[in-house]
Design an enzyme around this catalytic site. Structure first.
Site, PDB file in Angstrom:
ATOM      1  N   SER A 155       0.835  -1.198   0.000  1.00  0.00           N
ATOM      2  CA  SER A 155       0.000   0.000   0.000  1.00  0.00           C
ATOM      3  C   SER A 155       0.876   1.257   0.000  1.00  0.00           C
ATOM      4  CB  SER A 155      -0.957  -0.028   1.198  1.00  0.00           C
ATOM      5  OG  SER A 155      -1.958   0.956   1.056  1.00  0.00           O
ATOM      6  N   ASP A 179      -0.269  -4.100  -4.012  1.00  0.00           N
ATOM      7  CA  ASP A 179      -1.421  -3.199  -4.112  1.00  0.00           C
ATOM      8  C   ASP A 179      -1.061  -1.788  -3.647  1.00  0.00           C
ATOM      9  OD1 ASP A 179      -4.000  -3.287  -5.228  1.00  0.00           O
ATOM     10  OD2 ASP A 179      -4.908  -2.976  -3.272  1.00  0.00           O
ATOM     11  N   HIS A 249      -7.762  -5.507  -0.719  1.00  0.00           N
ATOM     12  CA  HIS A 249      -6.483  -4.799  -0.635  1.00  0.00           C
ATOM     13  C   HIS A 249      -5.382  -5.727  -0.126  1.00  0.00           C
ATOM     14  CE1 HIS A 249      -4.094  -1.219  -0.705  1.00  0.00           C
ATOM     15  NE2 HIS A 249      -4.050  -1.021   0.611  1.00  0.00           N
TER      16      HIS A 249
END
Length: 447
Positions: A155, A179, A249
């Site tokens: 992330s 991601d 996610h």
């Protein structure tokens, strides 16, 4: 009596009286910390095969365990809404050490990432990168090589990895973005996010492009499981609570973890869209010949020389997964030629069975297809198990209609081509009549 009580308490709680015996751990915070916000404080936790479960906290390269002549992998987490420690970090450390003798540095910036206001955490990313650059500079003085450095960023951590890579003019060996965060980064300049020029090899897994992730390609190779949006097994409604927001996610992390176990390798295919891939139009590995198509995860670097060529500046790879570990789906290309004079539109569900009675269900079914006389249709169908010797095939054809007469589909020829294991023989069946919503089972023959 008092001494006995002390011994009992020691045994009961495992109290360690020597502070030198304690192991530094990832900073665990709570929702209260998120409410008031946290100031940035970075803790660097080193794990090696000499200390695989008890970290050494690094303040410089002066270390009992750090060996700069070995590969060094940095693990960098992202935004932490609740302040809890990421549950996947211990597994990732363990699996990385099991496949390669390396230094693993867990970058704990939980104090800074824990806040209710996402933009506050985002603003701290470049400061985290500056701290990492300082450590790497020291390692280089001691004899480390940038070629042997790998950053795994999740992330916001993916963009932190990119900022570190920029500081070294893209000479880091590898960055893996799991991601990469989308909010506040979509549409920004390459200097403000992860970018293919940030390392010698940048691979990215996109698993939540319509939510917390980033949709556009960011690496030399970008992997899009199940198209990069809704992941199988994840909640589809907000009523599932926090899992609804984080499941897609986090799937990128668990797919990467699965690649380290090598219980099965997930093959991926170059394509310009997930729809074209699902329609069976992108199943060629010719661009990588004589190599096969790239596999997902840790071992994707084996295709580095192909993926970093100027002729392939950005490559998007598509594939399907199951809903749980090890996530592998076993694909067949199914060619169908029908005899019906009238056009029929519908879907297939398929079940395979071997001589031992094991069954494999089609978990990834294609969209409705239009069947016309003498026109071959190719469907990409995925199964949840790998059956080496298929003895029986069961088919069910459906148009979606629940009222009215049942349609019949007369098949001139059906051919099953193993895509995941192309070396296996193709299976055929000729002159077969299917009645809508009625399962038909037959024994295939070699084509």
């Amino acid at each position: 009596m008092l001494r006995l009580c002390v011994v009992f308490i020691y045994l009961l709680y495992g109290v360690k009286t020597d502070p030198q015996e304690t192991c530094p751990t990832f900073t665990a915070l709570g929702f209260g910390n998120a409410l008031i916000g946290t100031e940035l404080k970075v803790k660097l936790l080193l794990y090696t095969r000499q200390n695989p479960t008890c970290a050494e906290e690094l303040h410089s390269t002066a270390s009992k365990y750090l060996d700069v002549t070995k590969k060094t992998t940095f693990i960098i987490h992202g935004y932490r809404l609740t302040g809890s420690a990421p549950v996947w970090i211990p597994d990732l450390v363990h699996l990385l050490l099991s496949v390669e003798d390396m230094n693993i540095i867990v970058v704990d910036w939980n104090q800074g990432a824990t806040t209710l206001i996402y933009s506050y955490a985002s603003r701290k990313c470049k400061r985290v990168a500056e701290i990492l650059k300082k450590l790497i500079d020291e390692m280089l003085i001691d004899g480390a090589s940038l070629d042997s450095m790998h950053m795994i960023g999740v992330s916001l951590g993916a963009h932190i990895s990119g900022f570190v890579g920029q500081m070294f003019d893209g000479t880091l060996g590898r960055i893996t973005g799991l991601d990469p965060a989308g909010p506040l980064y979509r549409g920004t300049a390459p200097s403000e996010r992860l970018d293919p020029t940030d390392a010698q090899f940048v691979d990215v897994i996109h698993s939540d492009t319509d939510g917390l992730g980033y949709e556009e390609a960011l690496g030399h190779v970008d992997f899009y499981p199940n198209g990069g949006t809704d992941q199988p097994g994840c909640p589809l409604t907000i009523f599932s609570g926090l899992q609804y927001f984080k499941c897609d996610h986090q799937r990128s992390v668990f797919l990467f973890l699965s690649s380290l176990t090598q219980s099965c390798n997930i093959t991926t295919y170059p394509c310009n869209s997930y729809r074209n891939y699902r329609n069976g139009k992108c199943t060629s590995c010719e661009p990588f010949w004589p190599m096969p198509c790239p596999i997902l995860g840790y071992y994707a670097h084996e295709w580095k020389s192909y993926l970093t060529q100027q002729s392939h500046p950005v490559t998007s790879m598509f594939f399907d997964t199951a809903d749980k570990e090890p996530f592998c789906i076993y694909h067949y290309l199914v060619d169908i030629i029908t005899w019906n004079k009238g056009t029929r539109r519908g879907t297939f569900s398929v079940m395979l069975a071997d001589e031992a009675g094991r069954k494999a269900e089609s978990k990834v079914n294609p969209e409705a297809a239009t069947f016309q006389q003498y026109k071959q249709i190719t469907l990409l169908i995925g199964f949840d198990q790998d059956l080496e010797n298929v003895e029986r095939i069961s088919l069910t054809f459906s148009t979606g209609s629940i009222i009215g007469p049942k349609f019949k589909l007369r098949i001139l020829r059906m051919r099953f081509r193993p895509l995941t294991n192309p070396e296996r023989p193709q299976l055929c069946r000729y002159d077969l009549v299917l009645t809508e919503n009625t399962q038909k089972t037959f024994k295939p023959i070699p084509c």
